[in-house]
Design a protein around this motif. Sequence first.
Motif, PDB file in Angstrom:
ATOM      1  N   THR A 155       0.831  -1.203   0.000  1.00 31.27           N
ATOM      2  CA  THR A 155       0.000   0.000   0.000  1.00 31.27           C
ATOM      3  C   THR A 155       0.862   1.248   0.000  1.00 31.27           C
ATOM      4  OG1 THR A 155      -1.657  -1.207   1.282  1.00 31.27           O
ATOM      5  CG2 THR A 155      -1.877   1.183   1.193  1.00 31.27           C
ATOM      6  N   ASN A 156       0.636   2.133  -0.971  1.00 33.96           N
ATOM      7  CA  ASN A 156       1.349   3.403  -1.039  1.00 33.96           C
ATOM      8  C   ASN A 156       1.056   4.219   0.218  1.00 33.96           C
ATOM      9  OD1 ASN A 156       2.464   3.461  -3.859  1.00 33.96           O
ATOM     10  ND2 ASN A 156       0.310   3.086  -4.305  1.00 33.96           N
ATOM     11  N   LEU A 157       2.091   4.823   0.783  1.00 37.88           N
ATOM     12  CA  LEU A 157       1.933   5.716   1.927  1.00 37.88           C
ATOM     13  C   LEU A 157       2.415   7.103   1.525  1.00 37.88           C
ATOM     14  CD1 LEU A 157       3.400   3.552   4.846  1.00 37.88           C
ATOM     15  CD2 LEU A 157       0.997   3.870   4.230  1.00 37.88           C
ATOM     16  N   THR A 158       1.572   8.087   1.717  1.00 34.80           N
ATOM     17  CA  THR A 158       1.945   9.473   1.465  1.00 34.80           C
ATOM     18  C   THR A 158       2.202  10.143   2.805  1.00 34.80           C
ATOM     19  OG1 THR A 158       0.611   9.558  -0.547  1.00 34.80           O
ATOM     20  CG2 THR A 158       1.163  11.671   0.483  1.00 34.80           C
ATOM     21  N   GLY A 159       3.426  10.614   2.998  1.00 35.37           N
ATOM     22  CA  GLY A 159       3.768  11.285   4.245  1.00 35.37           C
ATOM     23  C   GLY A 159       3.074  12.637   4.335  1.00 35.37           C
ATOM     24  N   VAL A 160       2.421  12.882   5.474  1.00 36.35           N
ATOM     25  CA  VAL A 160       1.693  14.133   5.686  1.00 36.35           C
ATOM     26  C   VAL A 160       1.960  14.673   7.088  1.00 36.35           C
ATOM     27  CG1 VAL A 160      -0.163  13.553   4.053  1.00 36.35           C
ATOM     28  CG2 VAL A 160      -0.421  12.948   6.472  1.00 36.35           C
ATOM     29  N   LEU A 161       1.698  15.957   7.234  1.00 35.05           N
ATOM     30  CA  LEU A 161       1.736  16.625   8.540  1.00 35.05           C
ATOM     31  C   LEU A 161       0.389  17.292   8.766  1.00 35.05           C
ATOM     32  CD1 LEU A 161       5.076  18.650   8.538  1.00 35.05           C
ATOM     33  CD2 LEU A 161       4.487  16.781  10.069  1.00 35.05           C
ATOM     34  N   PRO A 162      -0.171  17.185   9.973  1.00 36.29           N
ATOM     35  CA  PRO A 162      -1.369  17.975  10.265  1.00 36.29           C
ATOM     36  C   PRO A 162      -1.015  19.462  10.127  1.00 36.29           C
ATOM     37  CG  PRO A 162      -0.930  16.377  12.019  1.00 36.29           C
ATOM     38  CD  PRO A 162       0.260  16.377  11.116  1.00 36.29           C
ATOM     39  N   LEU A 163      -1.914  20.230   9.563  1.00 35.31           N
ATOM     40  CA  LEU A 163      -1.611  21.645   9.305  1.00 35.31           C
ATOM     41  C   LEU A 163      -1.264  22.424  10.571  1.00 35.31           C
ATOM     42  CD1 LEU A 163      -4.131  22.572   6.476  1.00 35.31           C
ATOM     43  CD2 LEU A 163      -1.669  22.204   6.322  1.00 35.31           C
ATOM     44  N   TRP A 164      -1.801  22.034  11.707  1.00 37.95           N
ATOM     45  CA  TRP A 164      -1.501  22.769  12.936  1.00 37.95           C
ATOM     46  C   TRP A 164      -0.035  22.631  13.333  1.00 37.95           C
ATOM     47  CZ3 TRP A 164       0.253  20.180  17.208  1.00 37.95           C
ATOM     48  CH2 TRP A 164      -0.003  18.810  17.267  1.00 37.95           C
ATOM     49  N   LEU A 165       0.672  21.628  12.787  1.00 37.68           N
ATOM     50  CA  LEU A 165       2.098  21.455  13.087  1.00 37.68           C
ATOM     51  C   LEU A 165       3.006  22.275  12.170  1.00 37.68           C
ATOM     52  CD1 LEU A 165       2.610  17.629  13.727  1.00 37.68           C
ATOM     53  CD2 LEU A 165       2.952  19.496  15.336  1.00 37.68           C
ATOM     54  N   VAL A 166       2.460  22.775  11.075  1.00 33.98           N
ATOM     55  CA  VAL A 166       3.269  23.469  10.086  1.00 33.98           C
ATOM     56  C   VAL A 166       3.596  24.886  10.575  1.00 33.98           C
ATOM     57  CG1 VAL A 166       3.319  24.354   7.715  1.00 33.98           C
ATOM     58  CG2 VAL A 166       2.252  22.131   8.210  1.00 33.98           C
ATOM     59  N   PRO A 167       4.890  25.217  10.667  1.00 33.51           N
ATOM     60  CA  PRO A 167       5.263  26.588  11.039  1.00 33.51           C
ATOM     61  C   PRO A 167       4.636  27.589  10.073  1.00 33.51           C
ATOM     62  CG  PRO A 167       7.176  25.144  11.128  1.00 33.51           C
ATOM     63  CD  PRO A 167       6.063  24.357  10.486  1.00 33.51           C
ATOM     64  N   ARG A 168       4.183  28.710  10.592  1.00 35.87           N
ATOM     65  CA  ARG A 168       3.403  29.644   9.775  1.00 35.87           C
ATOM     66  C   ARG A 168       4.178  30.269   8.627  1.00 35.87           C
ATOM     67  NH1 ARG A 168       2.906  33.282  14.669  1.00 35.87           N
ATOM     68  NH2 ARG A 168       4.953  34.235  14.631  1.00 35.87           N
ATOM     69  N   ASP A 169       5.507  30.314   8.688  1.00 40.13           N
ATOM     70  CA  ASP A 169       6.303  30.872   7.590  1.00 40.13           C
ATOM     71  C   ASP A 169       6.356  29.953   6.370  1.00 40.13           C
ATOM     72  OD1 ASP A 169       6.839  33.034   9.148  1.00 40.13           O
ATOM     73  OD2 ASP A 169       8.914  32.489   9.579  1.00 40.13           O
ATOM     74  N   LEU A 170       5.950  28.707   6.535  1.00 43.34           N
ATOM     75  CA  LEU A 170       6.041  27.735   5.449  1.00 43.34           C
ATOM     76  C   LEU A 170       4.727  27.643   4.693  1.00 43.34           C
ATOM     77  CD1 LEU A 170       8.009  24.912   7.275  1.00 43.34           C
ATOM     78  CD2 LEU A 170       8.879  26.868   5.990  1.00 43.34           C
ATOM     79  N   VAL A 181       4.275  15.988   2.441  1.00 44.14           N
ATOM     80  CA  VAL A 181       5.735  16.092   2.547  1.00 44.14           C
ATOM     81  C   VAL A 181       6.385  15.110   1.576  1.00 44.14           C
ATOM     82  CG1 VAL A 181       5.573  16.869   4.937  1.00 44.14           C
ATOM     83  CG2 VAL A 181       5.948  14.459   4.482  1.00 44.14           C
ATOM     84  N   GLY A 182       7.657  15.291   1.328  1.00 44.53           N
ATOM     85  CA  GLY A 182       8.366  14.479   0.342  1.00 44.53           C
ATOM     86  C   GLY A 182       8.943  13.193   0.882  1.00 44.53           C
ATOM     87  N   LEU A 183       8.219  12.533   1.774  1.00 48.14           N
ATOM     88  CA  LEU A 183       8.639  11.254   2.338  1.00 48.14           C
ATOM     89  C   LEU A 183       7.473  10.295   2.180  1.00 48.14           C
ATOM     90  CD1 LEU A 183      10.525   9.420   3.972  1.00 48.14           C
ATOM     91  CD2 LEU A 183       9.731  10.582   6.045  1.00 48.14           C
ATOM     92  N   ASN A 184       7.671   9.243   1.389  1.00 48.68           N
ATOM     93  CA  ASN A 184       6.576   8.348   1.022  1.00 48.68           C
ATOM     94  C   ASN A 184       7.057   6.904   0.955  1.00 48.68           C
ATOM     95  OD1 ASN A 184       4.748  10.644   0.144  1.00 48.68           O
ATOM     96  ND2 ASN A 184       6.474  10.931  -1.233  1.00 48.68           N
ATOM     97  N   ALA A 185       6.107   6.000   0.840  1.00 52.81           N
ATOM     98  CA  ALA A 185       6.405   4.607   0.524  1.00 52.81           C
ATOM     99  C   ALA A 185       5.658   4.290  -0.758  1.00 52.81           C
ATOM    100  CB  ALA A 185       5.971   3.682   1.654  1.00 52.81           C
ATOM    101  N   VAL A 186       6.359   3.672  -1.687  1.00 52.85           N
ATOM    102  CA  VAL A 186       5.795   3.400  -2.999  1.00 52.85           C
ATOM    103  C   VAL A 186       5.558   1.904  -3.136  1.00 52.85           C
ATOM    104  CG1 VAL A 186       6.146   3.624  -5.487  1.00 52.85           C
ATOM    105  CG2 VAL A 186       7.034   5.389  -3.936  1.00 52.85           C
ATOM    106  N   GLY A 187       4.278   1.555  -3.258  1.00 47.22           N
ATOM    107  CA  GLY A 187       3.892   0.160  -3.414  1.00 47.22           C
ATOM    108  C   GLY A 187       3.109  -0.044  -4.689  1.00 47.22           C
ATOM    109  N   THR A 188       2.325  -1.099  -4.695  1.00 46.18           N
ATOM    110  CA  THR A 188       1.629  -1.494  -5.915  1.00 46.18           C
ATOM    111  C   THR A 188       0.118  -1.328  -5.857  1.00 46.18           C
ATOM    112  OG1 THR A 188       1.582  -3.770  -5.084  1.00 46.18           O
ATOM    113  CG2 THR A 188       3.413  -3.154  -6.547  1.00 46.18           C
TER     114      THR A 188
END
Length: 179
Positions: free
Chosen positions: A111-126, A137-144
């Motif tokens: 199963t493909n996994l897409t790395g995510v962050l809850p928006l409340w964790l994102v620093p406001r400058d980003l 985010v750019g961290l994932n697992a690529v499956g079939t």
Amino acid sequence: MIVIMAGGRSSRMGREKPILRVGGVPMLLRVYYEAEKAGETVVALSRNTPKTRELCLREGVPFFDTPGKGYVEDIKWLLCEFGPFVSVSSDLPFVTTGDIAAVKQAFDGETNLTGVLPLWLVPRDLKPLTYNGYAIVGLNAVGTRGESFFELSNPLLALNVNTPEELRLANRIARLVGR
């Protein structure tokens, strides 16, 4: 296997991103040093990144070439060539071994996994790419098959360095956090 994606055109930056320095260290090496602690790691390059190839050769970082036709096309090519893998972008200067290990541990190999962050964790400058209340985010697992979000907790994963302004911000953060 962990694959660091470092073969893109870097069109918004105007030069190869993997070799740009954050905290005095090329971003690719920052990511590689963290990834290799989590498992076997290789770098995916293309004809778009000759200076990154030189860096890999000089530093003894294992790499291979992809067709370089685009991110999605290269991911599909990698999946066909090597099977399922964990993927991390070379422009995530604050990714940690723990972040990568968490995705690797959660990955069932299918199963493909897409790395995510809850928006409340994102620093406001980003200003990350968002979807459904999450920063992608750019961290994932690529499956079939299928796809699931995988929630991470490192707020600095929201900083994907794509522009000169983001590079300056990454260097300011590196000075502040001592990394």
